[in-house]
Design an enzyme around this catalytic site. Structure first.
Site, PDB file in Angstrom:
ATOM      1  N   PRO A  67      52.232  48.300  39.890  1.00 52.12           N
ATOM      2  CA  PRO A  67      51.744  46.956  40.151  1.00 52.12           C
ATOM      3  C   PRO A  67      52.269  46.553  41.523  1.00 52.12           C
ATOM      4  O   PRO A  67      53.472  46.559  41.762  1.00 52.12           O
ATOM      5  CB  PRO A  67      52.334  46.116  39.027  1.00 52.12           C
ATOM      6  CG  PRO A  67      53.515  46.868  38.543  1.00 52.12           C
ATOM      7  CD  PRO A  67      53.286  48.309  38.879  1.00 52.12           C
ATOM      8  N   LYS A  99      53.875  43.428  33.174  1.00 50.32           N
ATOM      9  CA  LYS A  99      54.617  44.613  33.607  1.00 50.32           C
ATOM     10  C   LYS A  99      56.061  44.216  33.908  1.00 50.32           C
ATOM     11  O   LYS A  99      56.329  43.089  34.318  1.00 50.32           O
ATOM     12  CB  LYS A  99      54.003  45.200  34.883  1.00 50.32           C
ATOM     13  CG  LYS A  99      52.550  45.605  34.758  1.00 50.32           C
ATOM     14  CD  LYS A  99      52.446  47.066  34.491  1.00 50.32           C
ATOM     15  CE  LYS A  99      51.005  47.526  34.581  1.00 50.32           C
ATOM     16  NZ  LYS A  99      50.900  48.940  34.748  1.00 50.32           N
ATOM     17  N   ASN A 166      41.757  40.656  45.793  1.00 50.39           N
ATOM     18  CA  ASN A 166      40.982  41.729  45.161  1.00 50.39           C
ATOM     19  C   ASN A 166      41.896  42.490  44.223  1.00 50.39           C
ATOM     20  O   ASN A 166      43.047  42.769  44.548  1.00 50.39           O
ATOM     21  CB  ASN A 166      40.421  42.685  46.221  1.00 50.39           C
ATOM     22  CG  ASN A 166      39.410  41.986  47.105  1.00 50.39           C
ATOM     23  OD1 ASN A 166      38.325  41.651  46.660  1.00 50.39           O
ATOM     24  ND2 ASN A 166      39.773  41.766  48.351  1.00 50.39           N
TER      25      ASN A 166
END
Length: 184
Positions: A67, A99, A166
């Site tokens: 991540p 996470k 994004n």
């Protein structure tokens, strides 16, 4: 263009498929860990009868991964505030994607006043890319987008309608760490 916006210089840009993706690829793109890797999910389910099919709490979303968030802005952020923003983004990525924060990477490229515009204007703006092994889905993306908007407005005076973020669900074989990939 995507490469420069997301900080991935020298790599080919993601391309849009010209045909309908396979069913397994479509399931992987949903971001729900229970659909990404049936073998891992089955093994995890055997270990824990209370395994959730939720996209936020699936077995693969808790595994180490990548991540990460790369933030580009035309605003120059003072060093102390930049560190605080990096820490806040790290916590937001961990929280919103479910996470552990110990796996989160953050990169902030600020002060790009001469080379960054949004909507034809050089007013404060930002572009961000989030990469993760699983946990990329509508619910998580909306939560993280809201957090990024809040942090950008508070720290950089970037209006919520002056940034894009994004989200990319990275296949495990396409993410390297410690001399191997997460598919190893």
């Amino acid at each position: 263009m995507v490469n420069m916006l997301c900080g991935a210089r020298g790599h080919s840009a993601p391309t849009m498929p010209t045909t309908m993706p396979s069913a397994s690829l479509r399931r992987r793109r949903l971001g729900c860990p229970s659909r990404i890797n049936k073998k891992a999910h089955t093994e995890s389910s055997r270990r824990s009868a209370s395994s959730s099919a939720s996209c936020e709490e699936g077995p693969l979303s808790a595994l180490p991964g990548d991540p990460s968030i790369i933030l580009n802005t035309n605003v120059t952020i003072p060093p102390g505030e930049k560190r605080a923003l990096a820490k806040a983004l790290s916590a937001a990525v961990a929280s919103c994607l479910g996470k552990p924060e110990s796996y989160v990477a953050v990169c902030i490229n600020d002060g790009n006043a001469d080379g960054m515009i949004f909507g034809g204007s050089d007013e404060p703006c930002a572009l961000a890319c989030v990469y993760s092994l699983g946990a990329i889905n509508k619910t998580n993306n909306e939560k993280l987008s809201a957090e990024v908007a809040r942090l950008l407005q508070e720290t950089c005076d970037v209006a919520p309608n002056r940034y894009y973020v994004n989200f990319f669900d990275v296949p495990r074989e396409n993410c390297g760490y410690n001399g191997k990939t997460f598919a190893s």
